[in-house]
Design a protein around this motif. Structure first.
Motif, mmCIF file in Angstrom:
data_model
loop_
_atom_site.group_PDB
_atom_site.id
_atom_site.type_symbol
_atom_site.label_atom_id
_atom_site.label_comp_id
_atom_site.label_asym_id
_atom_site.label_seq_id
_atom_site.Cartn_x
_atom_site.Cartn_y
_atom_site.Cartn_z
ATOM 1 N N GLN A 281 29.008 -38.782 -47.852
ATOM 2 C CA GLN A 281 29.944 -39.901 -47.989
ATOM 3 C C GLN A 281 29.280 -41.225 -47.630
ATOM 4 O O GLN A 281 29.516 -42.252 -48.281
ATOM 5 N N ASP A 282 28.425 -41.215 -46.606
ATOM 6 C CA ASP A 282 27.713 -42.439 -46.225
ATOM 7 C C ASP A 282 26.800 -42.912 -47.356
ATOM 8 O O ASP A 282 26.703 -44.115 -47.628
ATOM 9 N N ILE A 283 26.114 -41.960 -48.004
ATOM 10 C CA ILE A 283 25.234 -42.307 -49.115
ATOM 11 C C ILE A 283 26.044 -42.918 -50.249
ATOM 12 O O ILE A 283 25.672 -43.951 -50.827
ATOM 13 N N LEU A 284 27.177 -42.282 -50.578
ATOM 14 C CA LEU A 284 28.005 -42.766 -51.680
ATOM 15 C C LEU A 284 28.570 -44.153 -51.364
ATOM 16 O O LEU A 284 28.612 -45.030 -52.238
ATOM 17 N N ARG A 285 28.987 -44.366 -50.109
ATOM 18 C CA ARG A 285 29.489 -45.698 -49.726
ATOM 19 C C ARG A 285 28.404 -46.756 -49.906
ATOM 20 O O ARG A 285 28.669 -47.865 -50.394
ATOM 21 N N ALA A 286 27.180 -46.422 -49.501
ATOM 22 C CA ALA A 286 26.084 -47.385 -49.600
ATOM 23 C C ALA A 286 25.769 -47.720 -51.058
ATOM 24 O O ALA A 286 25.518 -48.882 -51.404
ATOM 25 N N VAL A 287 25.798 -46.701 -51.936
ATOM 26 C CA VAL A 287 25.538 -46.927 -53.360
ATOM 27 C C VAL A 287 26.608 -47.844 -53.941
ATOM 28 O O VAL A 287 26.313 -48.782 -54.691
ATOM 29 N N ARG A 288 27.869 -47.590 -53.597
ATOM 30 C CA ARG A 288 28.964 -48.410 -54.127
ATOM 31 C C ARG A 288 28.894 -49.844 -53.613
ATOM 32 O O ARG A 288 29.160 -50.799 -54.363
ATOM 33 N N ALA A 289 28.528 -49.988 -52.349
ATOM 34 C CA ALA A 289 28.408 -51.335 -51.788
ATOM 35 C C ALA A 289 27.287 -52.102 -52.481
ATOM 36 O O ALA A 289 27.423 -53.299 -52.782
ATOM 37 N N ARG A 290 26.192 -51.404 -52.767
ATOM 38 C CA ARG A 290 25.062 -52.052 -53.440
ATOM 39 C C ARG A 290 25.458 -52.478 -54.855
ATOM 40 O O ARG A 290 25.092 -53.560 -55.318
ATOM 41 N N ALA A 291 26.219 -51.622 -55.545
ATOM 42 C CA ALA A 291 26.661 -51.958 -56.900
ATOM 43 C C ALA A 291 27.570 -53.184 -56.883
ATOM 44 O O ALA A 291 27.514 -54.024 -57.788
ATOM 45 N N GLN A 292 28.398 -53.294 -55.854
ATOM 46 C CA GLN A 292 29.343 -54.410 -55.778
ATOM 47 C C GLN A 292 28.649 -55.739 -55.483
ATOM 48 O O GLN A 292 29.129 -56.795 -55.894
ATOM 49 N N THR A 293 27.534 -55.697 -54.790
ATOM 50 C CA THR A 293 26.952 -56.949 -54.290
ATOM 51 C C THR A 293 25.591 -57.303 -54.866
ATOM 52 O O THR A 293 25.299 -58.485 -55.075
ATOM 53 N N ASP A 294 24.734 -56.297 -55.143
ATOM 54 C CA ASP A 294 23.332 -56.603 -55.434
ATOM 55 C C ASP A 294 22.872 -56.287 -56.852
ATOM 56 O O ASP A 294 21.831 -56.785 -57.276
ATOM 57 N N ALA A 295 23.575 -55.440 -57.579
ATOM 58 C CA ALA A 295 23.043 -54.931 -58.834
ATOM 59 C C ALA A 295 23.313 -55.876 -60.004
ATOM 60 O O ALA A 295 24.415 -56.413 -60.147
ATOM 61 N N ASP A 296 22.294 -56.061 -60.837
ATOM 62 C CA ASP A 296 22.463 -56.813 -62.084
ATOM 63 C C ASP A 296 22.957 -55.903 -63.204
ATOM 64 O O ASP A 296 23.748 -56.323 -64.046
ATOM 65 N N VAL A 297 22.446 -54.667 -63.220
ATOM 66 C CA VAL A 297 22.798 -53.699 -64.262
ATOM 67 C C VAL A 297 23.275 -52.425 -63.574
ATOM 68 O O VAL A 297 22.620 -51.932 -62.653
ATOM 69 N N ILE A 298 24.405 -51.899 -64.006
ATOM 70 C CA ILE A 298 24.998 -50.713 -63.382
ATOM 71 C C ILE A 298 25.206 -49.647 -64.457
ATOM 72 O O ILE A 298 25.820 -49.914 -65.494
ATOM 73 N N PHE A 299 24.694 -48.453 -64.200
ATOM 74 C CA PHE A 299 24.892 -47.317 -65.092
ATOM 75 C C PHE A 299 25.991 -46.429 -64.515
ATOM 76 O O PHE A 299 25.964 -46.093 -63.327
ATOM 77 N N CYS A 300 26.948 -46.044 -65.346
ATOM 78 C CA CYS A 300 28.045 -45.206 -64.872
ATOM 79 C C CYS A 300 28.571 -44.355 -66.029
ATOM 80 O O CYS A 300 28.068 -44.438 -67.158
#
Length: 749
Positions: A281-300
């Motif tokens: 869960q900690d890993i998933l939270r960190a990935v989601r936080a990074r997508a919300q703030t730092d990512a230019d391109v997001i694959f989903c």
């Protein structure tokens, strides 16, 4: 006749409006001429065909006004205004071609062909104008790399975030691999995995601890024990998800599936993020936080994009640009995300597992008894012909009289007991019953509950949700102010005049004409020139007519197995058989194994990810077994079975493709059922043609391959056995087959 409908003369418009139905196209042309104050052109209507056109009272009044001003009949005025609107579109198109002639967009890789170059230019031209681009390209063009390059181009223009959505995790990972081949510089990209891509580390550790206490009653694979002790690090640090997460990657479910032999892997799937804590869960939270703030391109995935829109962009950030691969599947993903489905059979199976060894009076046993009552009541509502019944159109009083709402409510109460929280998929079952109750209670036109039955055993399922997805779709398109790319090998179909039309998908995806960009499909000639199309003789076709009920043609599975044996017997390499039901896979597989093909058969199985099935297929090919894969679902639309390790002329991973039956009525969402009620069988036919085109496109994945064959087994496609009730489908499918240059007739003993 409805007073809003008039029979009016119509001019020939060809492919000027590929995203419109015929009546919609004429209304658009008429409205365009009105908007710019154009005078109607002089048209001789004597020999023009007439068509029923629905006009609003305001539009009809304007038509009569134009006719009076120019001393024309209403028909002459309508045809003339349509001609004026068409001239305006054609003039704008010519001006645009002149303005863009010779202009090419910078491509961050060396294109493999002129078609790939053209595909990229089409996409970037549409995005430059912030349009919604219908970007069709046949397989083998290199579509995935173009999408990755277009995402990079938009990110470099600071039109971020760019979201790239795929129908499955496997295709999402493929797109990310293509991204890694590009020089992206400072542009950052992440994969947004779902919770189900991770292991619930707390649940797995509890299982191991319990096994240590109970001894042989619970088995733990030693390789899994060692993996957990080592921090559950990725087996392949360069896999797309592991690479995207980075050095913190761990607890990937795909790794546990590879390692576990004797353990119930599905019991350890992470169900979501809550306050219970855990490393995954900690890993998933960190990935989601990074997508919300730092990512230019997001694959989903499609589902993640749809869920994010539904949750007001709290999972993914609101996009500037959206790119959707395999866009023909997107509406059904949005419908599933906004709907609930409950299979009474699956519910009883899950409850039975929970009841095991706990006596007859526990909560699971009581819920099973109530589920049995509801199952029996729902089955009693079916007749021999019905596959689906819309409950909400029956009216609340009628349903109350049958006792349906009361039994649904009673079962929902039985399932709400806390001791059932650990039942597999209990949240989905609870949500399905809750959604059905609410829709029946409120009973509005925008929400519906459908009761569907399995073909043979008539097991009932309840589907509840919106009857249209327009609102959710427009929520995504409106957010993507920088433009949208809808990419697929199947967006267009041919009309009666041979024009490419995307009106069906434009309609269900709720794309406004004002933003539509519909460049011509980019087609690789090798799709139609390399393979030999094999069609059955009239004698063979008569035994290959799929039954709507097993009793109608009990020998169908045997005949299909016979045809597969005939085709695979002299295939140069692997064979892919496209079916539409797991039951058919099981029946055909059993016959083939009994005929001595046991070591060659690879089956798709429920609950097993297709990546594992593909791994087995590739391993069997490497062992020289010429494997035969029986598949459905993603096998029609989302696999790329080529052997990149060898030159194209030596690639025998997949040489033969078999279409066992037409892919009819596979979409059972509420939105699809509502479309059928509104417009008849047209949606069923359109989706079957799109899926058939996708399936046949699985064979040719690169230029230069040889010894390729496509086998069509569905006897209903050909006279004299033609499916009489579906002639628009069968005739359109035969027209599709005529594109293949090399054809043969096959027969078998």
């Amino acid at each position: 006749m409805d007073s809003s409908i008039s029979r009016l003369p119509v001019i020939e418009i060809g492919g000027a409006l590929p995203g419109a139905s015929k009546s919609e196209a004429y209304r658009h042309l008429f409205g365009l001429a009105l908007k710019f104050g154009d005078a109607p052109e002089k048209i001789d209507c004597a020999d023009l065909p007439r068509m029923a056109i629905r006009l609003s009272p305001a539009a009809k009044a304007k038509l009569l006004h134009v006719a009076g001003m120019h001393d024309l009949t209403a028909g002459e005025a309508f045809a003339g205004m349509c001609a004026a609107g068409l001239a305006r579109i054609n003039n704008a198109g010519r001006a645009k071609k002149v303005a863009t002639r010779g202009r090419k967009f910078e491509l961050p890789f060396e294109p493999q062909s002129d078609q790939q170059r053209a595909y990229y230019d089409n996409i970037m031209a549409g995005l430059r104008d912030r349009r919604i681009v219908f970007a069709e390209a046949s397989t083998g063009i290199g579509k995935s790399r173009v999408l990755a390059a277009a995402a990079l181009g938009m990110a470099q223009q600071q039109k971020t975030p760019v979201i790239i959505a795929a129908p499955s995790v496997a295709i999402m990972e493929h797109l990310y691999r293509e991204w890694l081949t590009l020089e992206s510089g400072e542009i950052t990209a992440v994969i947004m995995p779902g919770a189900a891509e991770f292991v619930d580390d707390a649940a797995l550790r509890c299982y191991i601890a319990a096994a240590d206490m109970l001894g042989e009653e619970l088995e733990v694979d030693e390789v899994v024990r060692a993996w957990v002790a080592g921090g559950a690090k990725p087996l392949d640090p360069d896999s797309p998800i592991a690479h995207a997460i980075g050095e913190d990657a761990a607890w990937l479910l795909s790794d546990l599936r590879r390692l576990a032999i004797n353990m119930p892997v599905d019991d350890f799937v992470l169900r979501g993020v809550d306050d219970s804590g855990g490393e995954a869960q900690d890993i998933l939270r960190a990935v989601r936080a990074r997508a919300q703030t730092d990512a230019d391109v997001i694959f989903c995935t499609h589902a993640m994009l749809a869920l994010s829109q539904k949750l007001n962009w709290t999972l993914l950030p609101e996009p500037c640009v959206v790119m959707i691969d395999e866009a023909h599947q997107f509406e059904s993903a949005v419908a599933r995300m906004n709907s609930e489905q409950i299979s009474m059979y699956s519910l009883r199976v899950s409850l039975s597992k929970a009841r095991k060894g706990k006596g007859k009076n526990n909560a699971a046993a009581k819920a099973i008894a109530e589920a049995r009552k509801l199952t029996d009541l729902l089955k009693s509502m079916a007749d021999d012909a019905a596959t689906t019944i819309c409950l909400t159109t029956m009216g609340k009083e009628n349903l109350d009289g049958l006792g349906v709402p009361a039994l649904i409510h009673s079962l929902a109460e039985k399932l709400s007991v806390k001791s059932l929280d650990s039942v597999p998929d209990i949240g989905r079952f609870r949500a399905g019953l809750r959604s059905a109750m609410n829709a029946i209670r409120v009973n509005t036109a925008s929400n519906r509950v459908d009761l569907a039955f399995s073909p043979d055993r008539r097991y009932p399922s309840l589907y509840s949700g919106p009857s249209r997805m327009d609102r959710a779709m427009r929520g995504i398109w409106d957010a993507a102010k920088g433009g949208v790319v809808l990419a697929s090998a199947t967006l267009y179909t041919l009309d009666a005049n041979g024009n490419s039309k995307c009106d069906y998908l434009r309609g269900i995806l709720a794309v406004d004409h004002a933003r539509l960009s519909a460049p011509p499909p980019v087609v690789s000639k090798s799709i139609y020139t390399i393979p030999v199309l094999q069609v059955p003789s009239p004698r063979a076709a008569s035994g290959l007519i799929p039954p709507s009920r097993q009793s109608e043609n009990p020998d169908w599975h045997r005949h299909v197995a016979q045809a597969i044996t005939h085709a695979a017997g002299n295939a140069k390499g692997g064979t892919l058989v496209l079916l539409t039901a797991y039951r058919d896979i099981h029946e055909v597989s059993t016959i083939l194994r009994g005929n001595g093909m046991d070591d060659r058969i690879i089956e798709m199985r429920q609950g097993v990810r297709f990546s594992e099935t593909e791994r087995q297929f590739r391993a069997a090919h490497a062992a020289g077994l010429r494997p035969v894969l029986l598949g459905l679902g993603v096998a029609w639309t989302g696999i790329d079975l080529k052997d990149s390790a060898v030159p194209a002329d030596r690639d025998t991973l997949l040489t033969d493709l078999i279409v066992a039956r037409l892919p009819v009525a596979l979409n059972r969402t509420n939105a699809m059922l509502a479309r059928i009620e509104r417009t008849g069988m047209n949606p069923v036919i359109s989706e079957a043609l799109l899926m058939l085109k996708q399936g046949m496109g699985r064979l040719i994945r690169r230029d230069g391959v040889t010894d390729r064959r496509i086998w069509i087994l569905d006897g209903r496609m050909f006279p004299p056995n033609e499916w009489r009730g579906m002639r628009p489908l069968t005739s359109a499918a035969r027209r599709m087959l005529r594109e293949y240059r090399k054809q043969k007739v096959f027969d078998f003993d």
